[in-house]
Design a protein around this motif. Structure first.
Motif, mmCIF file in Angstrom:
data_model
loop_
_atom_site.group_PDB
_atom_site.id
_atom_site.type_symbol
_atom_site.label_atom_id
_atom_site.label_comp_id
_atom_site.label_asym_id
_atom_site.label_seq_id
_atom_site.Cartn_x
_atom_site.Cartn_y
_atom_site.Cartn_z
ATOM 1 N N LEU A 162 83.051 74.709 58.868
ATOM 2 C CA LEU A 162 83.351 75.146 57.644
ATOM 3 C C LEU A 162 82.196 74.400 57.065
ATOM 4 C CD1 LEU A 162 87.265 75.200 57.277
ATOM 5 C CD2 LEU A 162 85.785 77.219 57.185
ATOM 6 N N GLN A 163 81.679 75.266 55.898
ATOM 7 C CA GLN A 163 80.745 74.757 54.965
ATOM 8 C C GLN A 163 81.327 73.454 54.172
ATOM 9 O OE1 GLN A 163 78.683 77.773 53.047
ATOM 10 N NE2 GLN A 163 77.788 78.529 54.792
ATOM 11 N N ALA A 202 76.734 86.650 65.446
ATOM 12 C CA ALA A 202 76.528 87.302 64.330
ATOM 13 C C ALA A 202 77.895 87.229 63.392
ATOM 14 C CB ALA A 202 75.944 88.542 64.200
ATOM 15 N N ARG A 203 78.924 87.477 64.000
ATOM 16 C CA ARG A 203 80.105 87.526 63.217
ATOM 17 C C ARG A 203 80.506 86.139 62.524
ATOM 18 N NH1 ARG A 203 85.067 91.089 65.385
ATOM 19 N NH2 ARG A 203 84.275 93.038 65.161
ATOM 20 N N PHE A 204 80.129 84.949 63.533
ATOM 21 C CA PHE A 204 80.363 83.679 63.136
ATOM 22 C C PHE A 204 79.297 83.334 61.973
ATOM 23 C CE2 PHE A 204 82.908 82.644 66.720
ATOM 24 C CZ PHE A 204 83.730 81.838 66.250
ATOM 25 N N PRO A 243 83.478 66.905 66.364
ATOM 26 C CA PRO A 243 84.886 67.205 65.972
ATOM 27 C C PRO A 243 84.977 67.981 64.782
ATOM 28 C CG PRO A 243 84.492 65.037 66.771
ATOM 29 C CD PRO A 243 83.076 65.482 66.713
ATOM 30 N N GLY A 244 86.068 68.940 64.628
ATOM 31 C CA GLY A 244 86.106 69.829 63.477
ATOM 32 C C GLY A 244 85.516 71.054 63.595
ATOM 33 N N GLY A 245 84.473 71.079 64.889
ATOM 34 C CA GLY A 245 83.668 72.436 65.050
ATOM 35 C C GLY A 245 84.585 73.345 66.021
ATOM 36 N N ILE A 246 84.017 74.831 65.783
ATOM 37 C CA ILE A 246 84.653 75.746 66.394
ATOM 38 C C ILE A 246 83.648 75.942 67.427
ATOM 39 C CG2 ILE A 246 85.291 78.283 66.392
ATOM 40 C CD1 ILE A 246 87.084 76.176 64.746
ATOM 41 N N GLY A 273 80.699 82.570 56.750
ATOM 42 C CA GLY A 273 80.525 81.586 55.803
ATOM 43 C C GLY A 273 80.627 80.213 56.612
ATOM 44 N N LEU A 274 80.707 80.292 57.885
ATOM 45 C CA LEU A 274 80.648 79.000 58.691
ATOM 46 C C LEU A 274 79.145 78.377 58.888
ATOM 47 C CD1 LEU A 274 83.277 80.087 61.404
ATOM 48 C CD2 LEU A 274 83.708 78.961 59.173
ATOM 49 N N GLU A 275 78.973 77.185 59.089
ATOM 50 C CA GLU A 275 77.751 76.779 59.071
ATOM 51 C C GLU A 275 77.510 76.377 60.733
ATOM 52 O OE1 GLU A 275 75.675 72.222 58.007
ATOM 53 O OE2 GLU A 275 77.321 73.093 56.584
#
Length: 137
Positions: A131-132, A66-68, A81-84, A72-74
């Motif tokens: 990131l969006q 829920a925090r993620f 790659p580039g994802g958390i 504002g993250l998608e």
């Protein structure tokens, strides 16, 4: 990869070799998994809050997700790659890493430093956020 994804990857790779430090947020003094993610997101222009109030073990994965989602993250359906990435590391313990081409960058508590681990991670993936940005690139 989008420009923001490339910036996340570059920032994460830029802290490889930093020492491991529980709840560390500064590469000069040490980073934990949240610290690696924070540095990577900041490197790509993220200005949102980075949580600092979390337990080392346990915690509610639903709250973490829920925090993620609220940050504002998608949320994506696959780890790109580039994802958390949020992983179930067992016991219950949750672990964060940055997805890079060919592997992940993460704070390895056993090796006591930030490393790039090639190949698929050994943990179960819970979710991945970016990131969006315009994902059409």
């Amino acid at each position: 990869m989008t420009p923001r994804d490339r910036a996340v990857v570059a920032a994460a790779r830029g802290v490889i070799g930093a020492r491991f430090r529980v709840q560390g947020r500064d590469p000069a003094f040490g980073l934990d998994c949240v610290g690696v993610v924070a540095v990577a997101l900041r490197g790509a222009g993220y200005a949102g809050a980075i949580p600092g109030d979390y337990a080392l073990r346990g915690g509610c994965v639903t709250e973490i997700v829920a925090r993620f989602n609220a940050a504002g993250l998608e949320r994506g359906t696959t780890a790109m790659p580039g994802g958390i990435a949020l992983f179930d590391a067992g016991c219950p313990q949750w672990h964060l890493a940055v997805i890079v081409p060919g592997g992940i960058v993460h704070a390895d508590a056993m090796l006591r430093r930030v490393v790039e681990r090639p190949g698929p991670p050994p943990w179960t993936l819970i979710g991945c956020w970016h990131l969006q940005d315009d994902r059409g690139e």
